[in-house]
Design a protein around this motif. Structure first.
Motif, PDB file in Angstrom:
ATOM      1  N   ILE A 129       1.131  -1.095   0.038  1.00 13.34           N
ATOM      2  CA  ILE A 129       0.183  -0.193   0.192  1.00 13.34           C
ATOM      3  C   ILE A 129       0.840   0.970  -0.286  1.00 13.34           C
ATOM      4  N   PRO A 130       0.663   2.007  -0.681  1.00 13.11           N
ATOM      5  CA  PRO A 130       1.637   3.150  -0.775  1.00 13.11           C
ATOM      6  C   PRO A 130       1.617   3.954   0.644  1.00 13.11           C
ATOM      7  N   PRO A 131       2.456   5.084   1.017  1.00  8.82           N
ATOM      8  CA  PRO A 131       2.623   5.004   1.972  1.00  8.82           C
ATOM      9  C   PRO A 131       1.349   6.525   2.370  1.00  8.82           C
ATOM     10  N   LEU A 132       1.124   6.670   3.331  1.00 10.71           N
ATOM     11  CA  LEU A 132      -0.659   7.667   3.332  1.00 10.71           C
ATOM     12  C   LEU A 132      -0.310   8.607   3.612  1.00 10.71           C
ATOM     13  N   VAL A 133       0.975   9.298   4.467  1.00 14.04           N
ATOM     14  CA  VAL A 133       0.830  10.623   4.399  1.00 14.04           C
ATOM     15  C   VAL A 133       3.007  10.708   3.930  1.00 14.04           C
TER      16      VAL A 133
END
Length: 179
Positions: free
Chosen positions: A26-30
């Motif tokens: 999953i791509p970083p949230l922030v």
């Protein structure tokens, strides 16, 4: 270690490793390095709540070693061990203090200490005090992600555990057939 216990703990280790693998995709949230949900900690929290600290430690160490072996580098092993072990120690202490109640608070404390452990390793490796600038962001993210993973663990406890009848698939440590 009895075969039944080894099988159940192996299942939890596999589940934690799968969750870690999926979360890694999953791509970083922030856009701040080091901040992620830590969904594999749900498994650690469930084991700590339903079994023992020793069982949680065993599953945690196996997940960290296997994930570092399959996906990481030696440096990621240091960060994961420092964060994971400090997180587990904090969760064990708070779990005992709260007598196993308020899973989300136990998880929040664990997430904060996980971030502190990783930040400490970063400071000792780099010897650059500038890494401590991340501390406020990591504390806030630890509170939020710990709340999320703790609520997930609570949901699992509340709704899924009675469906399995607890003892059929997940015996307690004190059971004669378990140890």
């Amino acid at each position: 270690m009895k075969l039944k216990k080894l099988t159940v703990l192996s299942m939890f280790t596999t589940l934690a490793l799968i969750i870690f693998t999926v979360e890694s995709a999953i791509p970083p949230l922030v856009p701040i390095p080091g901040i992620k949900l830590g969904l594999a900690n749900i498994v650690t929290l469930v084991i700590l709540h339903n079994y023992s600290a020793k069982d949680a430690l065993l599953v945690l160490l196996m997940r960290i070693l296997l994930s570092s072996f399959f996906f990481g580098q030696a440096m990621s092993l240091l960060y994961s061990l420092a964060g994971g072990l400090l997180c587990l120690v904090a969760m064990v202490l708070v779990h005992r203090l709260l007598q196993g109640h308020i899973l989300y608070l136990i998880s929040m404390v664990g997430a904060i200490f996980h971030n502190l452990g990783q930040l400490t390793v970063a400071y000792f490796i780099t010897s650059v005090p500038g890494v401590l600038v991340y501390l406020p962001f990591l504390l806030i993210s630890g509170i939020l992600t710990g709340l999320f993973t703790g609520l997930c663990a609570h949901f699992i406890q509340k709704y899924l555990w009675p469906l399995t009848d607890g003892s059929r698939f997940f015996p307690k440590s004190g059971d004669d057939n378990w140890e």
